[in-house]
Design an enzyme around this catalytic site. Structure first.
Site, PDB file in Angstrom:
ATOM      1  N   LYS A  36     -10.868  34.371   0.585  1.00 32.27           N
ATOM      2  CA  LYS A  36     -11.004  33.056   1.246  1.00 32.27           C
ATOM      3  C   LYS A  36     -11.227  31.893   0.281  1.00 32.27           C
ATOM      4  O   LYS A  36     -10.573  30.856   0.407  1.00 32.27           O
ATOM      5  CB  LYS A  36     -12.113  33.127   2.300  1.00 32.27           C
ATOM      6  CG  LYS A  36     -11.697  34.008   3.498  1.00 32.27           C
ATOM      7  CD  LYS A  36     -12.866  34.286   4.432  1.00 32.27           C
ATOM      8  CE  LYS A  36     -12.420  35.117   5.633  1.00 32.27           C
ATOM      9  NZ  LYS A  36     -13.561  35.645   6.402  1.00 32.27           N
ATOM     10  N   TYR A  50     -22.450  34.506   4.263  1.00 30.41           N
ATOM     11  CA  TYR A  50     -22.709  34.469   5.711  1.00 30.41           C
ATOM     12  C   TYR A  50     -24.188  34.234   6.006  1.00 30.41           C
ATOM     13  O   TYR A  50     -24.831  33.460   5.315  1.00 30.41           O
ATOM     14  CB  TYR A  50     -22.185  35.745   6.373  1.00 30.41           C
ATOM     15  CG  TYR A  50     -20.726  35.944   6.081  1.00 30.41           C
ATOM     16  CD1 TYR A  50     -19.782  35.011   6.505  1.00 30.41           C
ATOM     17  CD2 TYR A  50     -20.269  37.016   5.339  1.00 30.41           C
ATOM     18  CE1 TYR A  50     -18.438  35.166   6.223  1.00 30.41           C
ATOM     19  CE2 TYR A  50     -18.929  37.179   5.061  1.00 30.41           C
ATOM     20  CZ  TYR A  50     -18.025  36.241   5.500  1.00 30.41           C
ATOM     21  OH  TYR A  50     -16.708  36.384   5.212  1.00 30.41           O
ATOM     22  N   VAL A  72     -15.462  42.639   3.437  1.00 28.73           N
ATOM     23  CA  VAL A  72     -15.809  43.892   4.125  1.00 28.73           C
ATOM     24  C   VAL A  72     -15.255  45.126   3.412  1.00 28.73           C
ATOM     25  O   VAL A  72     -15.614  46.249   3.754  1.00 28.73           O
ATOM     26  CB  VAL A  72     -15.340  43.906   5.599  1.00 28.73           C
ATOM     27  CG1 VAL A  72     -16.171  42.978   6.454  1.00 28.73           C
ATOM     28  CG2 VAL A  72     -13.862  43.613   5.712  1.00 28.73           C
ATOM     29  N   TYR A 103      -2.337  35.814   6.483  1.00 31.88           N
ATOM     30  CA  TYR A 103      -3.779  36.067   6.335  1.00 31.88           C
ATOM     31  C   TYR A 103      -4.060  37.569   6.194  1.00 31.88           C
ATOM     32  O   TYR A 103      -4.830  37.993   5.326  1.00 31.88           O
ATOM     33  CB  TYR A 103      -4.528  35.479   7.538  1.00 31.88           C
ATOM     34  CG  TYR A 103      -5.998  35.825   7.566  1.00 31.88           C
ATOM     35  CD1 TYR A 103      -6.892  35.260   6.662  1.00 31.88           C
ATOM     36  CD2 TYR A 103      -6.494  36.750   8.493  1.00 31.88           C
ATOM     37  CE1 TYR A 103      -8.242  35.595   6.684  1.00 31.88           C
ATOM     38  CE2 TYR A 103      -7.841  37.082   8.520  1.00 31.88           C
ATOM     39  CZ  TYR A 103      -8.706  36.505   7.608  1.00 31.88           C
ATOM     40  OH  TYR A 103     -10.035  36.850   7.625  1.00 31.88           O
ATOM     41  N   SER A 131     -12.375  39.348   2.508  1.00 32.79           N
ATOM     42  CA  SER A 131     -12.788  37.927   2.594  1.00 32.79           C
ATOM     43  C   SER A 131     -13.010  37.256   1.245  1.00 32.79           C
ATOM     44  O   SER A 131     -13.195  36.033   1.193  1.00 32.79           O
ATOM     45  CB  SER A 131     -14.068  37.804   3.409  1.00 32.79           C
ATOM     46  OG  SER A 131     -13.770  37.967   4.756  1.00 32.79           O
TER      47      SER A 131
END
Ligand code: DON
Length: 421
Positions: A67, A241, A259, A189, A64
């Site tokens: 992103k 998050y 992750v 992705y 991630s």
């Protein structure tokens, strides 16, 4: 200094090395095969100097942390309006892989959760998935300062275990957020998440954001300052998050976790941090990664809201040269607060001072708003019955075309002008 900073990094790694909390992500089967004991920490200053400690050369999948970079590329390529039409900027309060859009807007809440990240991929121009991915990989590589590559095993593993992301992509299509084929967008992705990086690559990518979009090692501009500012803003509010509140209070830097066990943190204008340790806590962030960043922030004073003493000494000295004529020597970097303070003092100075000469010879840097304020000084002083002159020897601070600003190359010439009837 390098020895001192190196020692800080080594000590922080040693301090947290024995922490065995957390579990390595296994919902992508291939991720579970990494060595949980790996621990790498890298710091890159915005002049390109790199500090590394521990397993800083071990490659792992970016996940991630990709992103914010895809979001930045989309902003750069298609512009903020087109991106905002598809992706929001609000924290979601939900897990990263929630199958959801905002209740009102029917758009993904932000680009740091999967729904927003998949939408961001679809905004990157490309005639086909291959072209779109090449563009992404090139962008990440320019940010990292070296040619990056994909971990094929991780890519295949996520692709075969990607039902949840498939559900998200088809949901986005049903809401009109995805215009392209969901499976093709997802393929890009999955590949972007499987790009291999080291903690040192991440530090360079983070430092590129810290430098407003210029890679500190190569000097290549990868994105505009406005794109970087927007990207960092979303990282600040959504990057960690549901642990964002604890992160902001204890570390205080825009950040993003993955992750795979990586984290980037960015201190604008100063440095970028990359850290790697695979075991994750309940909210999906690397446990030792967060601890290392907390220690770094506390020991090096990196919290972005720590209050500096920067603006207190903008006027370094004043001296009177004749009846009512006072010289003000300014120094350092002039931003809004420094210029506001200096001009307020000049305007309010009493003791019969009716001519103010601001000597800018020692000003290192100035931003647009401070420059505009200095140019407007003369008019502002006139209103309170004073005269204002600037000294800027090589017109470094006030451009030569600003004739209304009364700028002179030396203090003597400014004084002579002030005395002229
Ligand atoms: O979409 C996924 O599930 C992963 N490829 C990336 C997730 C991730 O890294 C979440 N971050 N903490």
């Amino acid at each position: 200094m390098t020895v001192l900073v190196q020692r800080y990094l080594d000590e922080i790694l040693a301090e947290h090395a024995d922490n065995a909390e957390g579990v390595v992500a296994d919902y992508i089967p291939e991720l579970a095969t990494v060595d949980p004991s790996s621990f790498g920490l890298s710091l890159e200053m915005t002049d390109g100097y790199v500090y590394e400690s521990g397993d800083s050369a071990v490659e792992f999948s970016i996940q991630s942390i990709s992103k914010p970079f895809t979001y930045a590329l989309a902003l750069d390529e298609v512009g903020q309006d087109a991106v905002d039409a598809k992706i929001g900027v609000e924290p979601s309060g939900e897990p990263f892989n929630e199958i959801s859009v905002d209740d009102q807007t029917k758009k993904p809440k932000n680009a740091m959760i999967n729904a927003g990240a998949i939408a961001a991929v679809s905004l990157v121009p490309g005639a086909n998935p291959h072209e779109r991915f090449s563009r992404l990989l090139d962008f990440y590589s320019v940010c990292a300062g070296r040619a990056l590559d994909v971990d094929e095993d991780i890519y295949q593993s996520e692709k075969s275990a990607g039902s949840r992301n498939r559900a998200i992509a088809y949901m986005l299509q049903s809401f009109g957020v995805l215009d392209d084929d969901p499976d093709e967008v997802l393929d890009v992705y999955f590949r972007q998440c499987a790009i291999k990086v080291t903690s040192t690559d991440l530090a360079c990518m983070a430092s590129t954001l810290a430098g407003g979009g210029v890679n500190p090692r190569t000097g290549v501009r990868v994105a505009s300052p406005a794109v970087v500012q927007r990207t960092l803003s979303v990282m600040m509010t959504c990057g960690m998050y549901d642990a964002t509140g604890v992160w902001v209070t204890t570390v205080g830097m825009p950040a993003k976790s993955g992750v795979g066990g990586g984290i980037i943190a960015v201190l604008p204008s100063q440095l970028g941090i990359g850290v790697y340790s695979p075991p994750l806590g309940a909210n999906g962030n690397s446990i030792r990664g967060v601890l290392a960043c907390q220690s770094l922030s506390a020991q090096l004073g990196l919290h972005f809201l720590s209050v500096t003493r920067e603006s207190r000494a903008t006027i370094r000295a004043t001296h009177d040269v004749a009846d009512g004529v006072r010289i003000y020597e300014l120094h350092g970097d002039l931003l809004f607060a420094g210029a506001e303070q200096a001009l307020r003092i000049v305007e309010q100075d009493g003791d019969g001072v009716d001519v103010a000469i601001l000597d800018l010879s020692r000003v290192d840097d100035i931003n647009d708003v401070a420059r505009r304020m200095l140019i407007g000084m003369r008019e502002a002083l006139n209103k309170v019955g004073k005269e204002g002159f600037l000294v800027d020897p090589d017109r470094r601070v006030i451009p030569a075309d600003r004739a209304n600003a009364a700028v002179y190359p030396t203090v003597e010439e400014a004084v002579a002008a002030a005395r002229r009837p």
